[in-house]
Write a protein that holds these residues in place. Structure first.
Motif, mmCIF file in Angstrom:
data_model
loop_
_atom_site.group_PDB
_atom_site.id
_atom_site.type_symbol
_atom_site.label_atom_id
_atom_site.label_comp_id
_atom_site.label_asym_id
_atom_site.label_seq_id
_atom_site.Cartn_x
_atom_site.Cartn_y
_atom_site.Cartn_z
ATOM 1 N N TYR A 97 32.635 44.353 -33.875
ATOM 2 C CA TYR A 97 32.928 43.429 -32.781
ATOM 3 C C TYR A 97 31.823 42.378 -32.655
ATOM 4 O O TYR A 97 32.097 41.197 -32.458
ATOM 5 C CB TYR A 97 33.119 44.199 -31.476
ATOM 6 N N PHE A 98 30.586 42.812 -32.788
ATOM 7 C CA PHE A 98 29.474 41.855 -32.743
ATOM 8 C C PHE A 98 29.470 40.998 -34.001
ATOM 9 O O PHE A 98 29.202 39.802 -33.942
ATOM 10 C CB PHE A 98 28.151 42.597 -32.553
ATOM 11 N N GLU A 99 29.797 41.599 -35.136
ATOM 12 C CA GLU A 99 29.834 40.824 -36.393
ATOM 13 C C GLU A 99 30.910 39.744 -36.346
ATOM 14 O O GLU A 99 30.758 38.680 -36.942
ATOM 15 C CB GLU A 99 30.068 41.768 -37.583
ATOM 16 N N ASN A 100 32.013 40.001 -35.624
ATOM 17 C CA ASN A 100 33.085 39.006 -35.454
ATOM 18 C C ASN A 100 32.786 37.994 -34.353
ATOM 19 O O ASN A 100 33.662 37.200 -34.007
ATOM 20 C CB ASN A 100 34.394 39.707 -35.058
ATOM 21 N N LYS A 156 37.926 33.447 -20.796
ATOM 22 C CA LYS A 156 38.530 34.454 -21.671
ATOM 23 C C LYS A 156 39.885 34.901 -21.143
ATOM 24 O O LYS A 156 40.857 35.007 -21.905
ATOM 25 C CB LYS A 156 37.611 35.676 -21.816
ATOM 26 N N ALA A 157 39.953 35.164 -19.861
ATOM 27 C CA ALA A 157 41.229 35.647 -19.296
ATOM 28 C C ALA A 157 42.333 34.608 -19.503
ATOM 29 O O ALA A 157 43.472 34.957 -19.829
ATOM 30 C CB ALA A 157 41.051 35.962 -17.816
ATOM 31 N N ILE A 158 42.008 33.333 -19.324
ATOM 32 C CA ILE A 158 43.012 32.275 -19.530
ATOM 33 C C ILE A 158 43.423 32.239 -21.001
ATOM 34 O O ILE A 158 44.609 32.147 -21.323
ATOM 35 C CB ILE A 158 42.463 30.899 -19.096
ATOM 36 N N GLU A 159 42.446 32.314 -21.893
ATOM 37 C CA GLU A 159 42.761 32.332 -23.338
ATOM 38 C C GLU A 159 43.743 33.442 -23.667
ATOM 39 O O GLU A 159 44.726 33.228 -24.374
ATOM 40 C CB GLU A 159 41.483 32.603 -24.151
ATOM 41 N N HIS A 160 43.456 34.629 -23.169
ATOM 42 C CA HIS A 160 44.308 35.770 -23.500
ATOM 43 C C HIS A 160 45.676 35.642 -22.836
ATOM 44 O O HIS A 160 46.697 35.988 -23.429
ATOM 45 C CB HIS A 160 43.620 37.082 -23.128
ATOM 46 N N ASN A 301 32.767 36.006 -24.666
ATOM 47 C CA ASN A 301 31.912 35.791 -25.832
ATOM 48 C C ASN A 301 31.328 34.373 -25.868
ATOM 49 O O ASN A 301 31.581 33.565 -24.963
ATOM 50 C CB ASN A 301 32.680 36.130 -27.116
ATOM 51 N N VAL A 302 30.546 34.085 -26.882
ATOM 52 C CA VAL A 302 29.830 32.796 -26.944
ATOM 53 C C VAL A 302 30.798 31.623 -26.840
ATOM 54 O O VAL A 302 30.538 30.643 -26.136
ATOM 55 C CB VAL A 302 28.998 32.700 -28.244
ATOM 56 N N ARG A 303 31.918 31.714 -27.554
ATOM 57 C CA ARG A 303 32.893 30.615 -27.516
ATOM 58 C C ARG A 303 33.368 30.368 -26.084
ATOM 59 O O ARG A 303 33.529 29.223 -25.649
ATOM 60 C CB ARG A 303 34.074 30.971 -28.433
ATOM 61 N N ALA B 167 44.276 35.817 -29.503
ATOM 62 C CA ALA B 167 43.054 35.164 -29.027
ATOM 63 C C ALA B 167 41.796 35.827 -29.587
ATOM 64 O O ALA B 167 40.689 35.441 -29.243
ATOM 65 C CB ALA B 167 43.028 35.171 -27.493
ATOM 66 N N PHE B 168 41.968 36.831 -30.420
ATOM 67 C CA PHE B 168 40.811 37.479 -31.040
ATOM 68 C C PHE B 168 41.231 38.025 -32.403
ATOM 69 O O PHE B 168 42.398 37.949 -32.783
ATOM 70 C CB PHE B 168 40.271 38.603 -30.134
ATOM 71 N N ALA B 169 40.255 38.539 -33.132
ATOM 72 C CA ALA B 169 40.531 39.072 -34.478
ATOM 73 C C ALA B 169 41.132 40.462 -34.354
ATOM 74 O O ALA B 169 40.407 41.458 -34.290
ATOM 75 C CB ALA B 169 39.232 39.109 -35.284
#
Lengths: 356, 356
Positions: A97-100, A156-160, A301-303, B167-169
């Protein structure tokens, strides 16, 4: 240096004297400007959520920080850069998860959260952080950069939520925010830019500062004492999007029925166990026959922090002024943790930003 | 011409003599080959779902059809083309869902469903349909083209489930199908091509033909009498995707806990009202802290029918042979509606396909 932490079982925040940290390779040293306080901090202080780092008996609080790079320490940051740290860190070496770059998707046990669980937070005069977990912020946002973290939660919540509706032509017009705390109000301000009609549900009676903010945003306040969630469609309208920020366990179930056809619920609250009756058949049927969706969302996350920086820049100064109730210096930090009906958003100030 | 319908309140299907329809402008006349029978037909016959067209006291059954164009009637179809009709039609002039080519997203009241509610179905020697609601099928699939409609239901559900995780991998490895009826088995065969490990839950004991199919697909049969949904994570694994095709109202709630972190439930069943207790707090918390999603899905559109044609072509002949229990001619049509433990998927045959 000074820090604000909670000793295991103490039940209250206190001023601690801890060594100033030395950045390791890949880390920068950051001078803290301000750190916001939210409901999670209250739960951590009360001992109902989170926990101290392994082998230690106290936790430095704070996960909503903004600071200035004091020592880039060989990273590509520059001294004087204004930065906001993300919250999650790998617990025992990296995982996928951190690597992604998606630590927000890591399951329980595969992350620490600074200031919450397993890792010290940012309520100290200085903190260190890997460069990859520091998001640059325009200097003009230095004062209110502590709002980037909560805004990123909503990004994030909006993205999802939007992703869940991306398999068809979704054209949402109305959104309902459940909860008029600081996260609910920040979200409402963001929704005002995206939706034609917005609503915010709370249980406060007038006069109340959050109701003033809701109405000054051009939104409609829904008093849950008069109009609980199940009555919202008839009294107002069935919203296309519901954003749950109450942690009230009945809200997701009530929202399934209240949503407009093809609508989506973004759930963000974290309630304790609570068993109650639902008409599970009707809820199941309603989900299916009206193509509804529910997405749970935690962390960011960072994005999403980067998107939050843009969103923060788009919010009006008057809204932010009304949202931020108090900025407390270190010698009066206890005031930042007071949570009454006049408090919307407090922060502790560790140092001030001076443009070079 | 001969047709199979149900008179209001009769509770059983019967042979009817109705006029052969004349295609209107934009419609083709289709000679019916075969029409499948599913659980919805059983509910329509029983009177617990759907209803006759306005002003009429009977409904021609059938929504899973395949036929041959008899008269293109000025459309771009050609006589002899093998076609499958979609199910929904605009009820009173077009609305935005039909204009968007997404009638599957239309809410209650904004659609008729042929053979189910408000419009006659395809169980007749001939039917007419707008060209835009006819999907071409390779002639090699003429015999089993009645499986395109149920497969399209799953195409839509997969689209929506995957969208919710876009929205994620998301890298799902395992999928669980709840229900070993014909839709569950078709879905399982599709999932076998997409997931490393699949499971199918039913309540049948061995020997049972559906268990044989499940195992011949390389999947694992989960007997719900021994391993109910809440025990699946410990006994097998927590699936990344759960596809619910049982209509058992507890399944969505049990699935929230059973899903792997970041997993998604696609709900397709349509239960009646049923009130029961749930630990709503734990379910709410689990959705949020593990970023889980639920999508309800009903019906399907032309694009999903087209995807279903490709999926049908990819399924093995031996699987389809084992799935299709009986093909009944018109003079023994009652056999197609028998639903016992030896029945998986029946169809009524109205005419046979002969290559020109």
């Amino acid at each position: 240096m000074n820090a604000i932490g909670v000793k295991d079982g103490a039940g209250e925040a206190e001023l601690l004297d801890i060594p100033r940290p030395d950045p390791e390779a890949g880390e920068a040293l950051v001078r803290t400007l301000r750190v916001g306080v939210d409901g999670t901090d209250q739960e951590v202080i009360a001992g109902s959520h989170g926990g101290s780092p392994e082998g230690e008996d106290y936790l430095i609080l704070g996960h909503e920080a903004v600071g200035v790079v004091e020592d880039p320490n060989g990273t590509e940051l520059e001294a004087g850069d204004v930065v906001v740290p993300t919250v999650r860190r790998p617990p025992n070496g990296p995982n996928r998860y951190f690597e992604n770059d998606e630590p927000d998707m890591a399951p329980d046990g595969q992350y620490h959260e600074r200031g919450i669980v397993g890792a010290h937070g940012f309520m100290a005069e200085y903190f260190t952080s890997p460069e990859s977990a520091l998001v640059s912020v325009p200097t003009a946002l230095a004062e209110y950069g502590f709002l980037v973290e909560p805004i990123s939660i909503t990004e994030k919540a909006i993205e999802h939520a939007e992703a869940s509706r991306s398999a068809f032509a979704w054209d949402p017009e109305s959104a309902l925010v459940l909860g008029n705390g600081s996260l609910g109000l920040l979200t409402l301000a963001m929704f005002e830019q995206r939706f034609e009609r917005t609503y915010c549900l709370g249980r406060r009676e007038r006069p109340d500062p959050t109701i003033d903010i809701i109405e000054s945003l051009g939104s409609t306040y829904v008093n849950s004492n008069n109009t609980p969630v199940p009555e919202i469609p008839e009294t107002y309208e069935a919203p296309d999007l519901i954003y749950e920020a109450t942690g009230y366990a009945r809200h997701p179930f009530e929202s399934i029925e209240a949503l407009a056809p093809n609508g989506v619920l973004a759930a963000l609250g974290v309630p304790g166990d609570w068993t109650f009756e639902v008409d599970g058949g009707a809820l199941h049927r309603e989900l299916v026959l009206h193509n509804k969706a529910i997405v749970g969302s935690v962390n960011s996350n960072v994005r999403q922090f980067e998107a939050a920086v843009d969103s923060l820049a788009s919010l009006s100064a008057s809204f932010i002024d009304s949202l931020v109730t108090g900025i407390y210096d270190l010698d009066e930090f206890e005031g930042a943790f007071v949570n009454d009906d006049t408090t919307i958003k407090n922060a502790v100030q560790f140092s001030t930003y001076e443009k070079r």
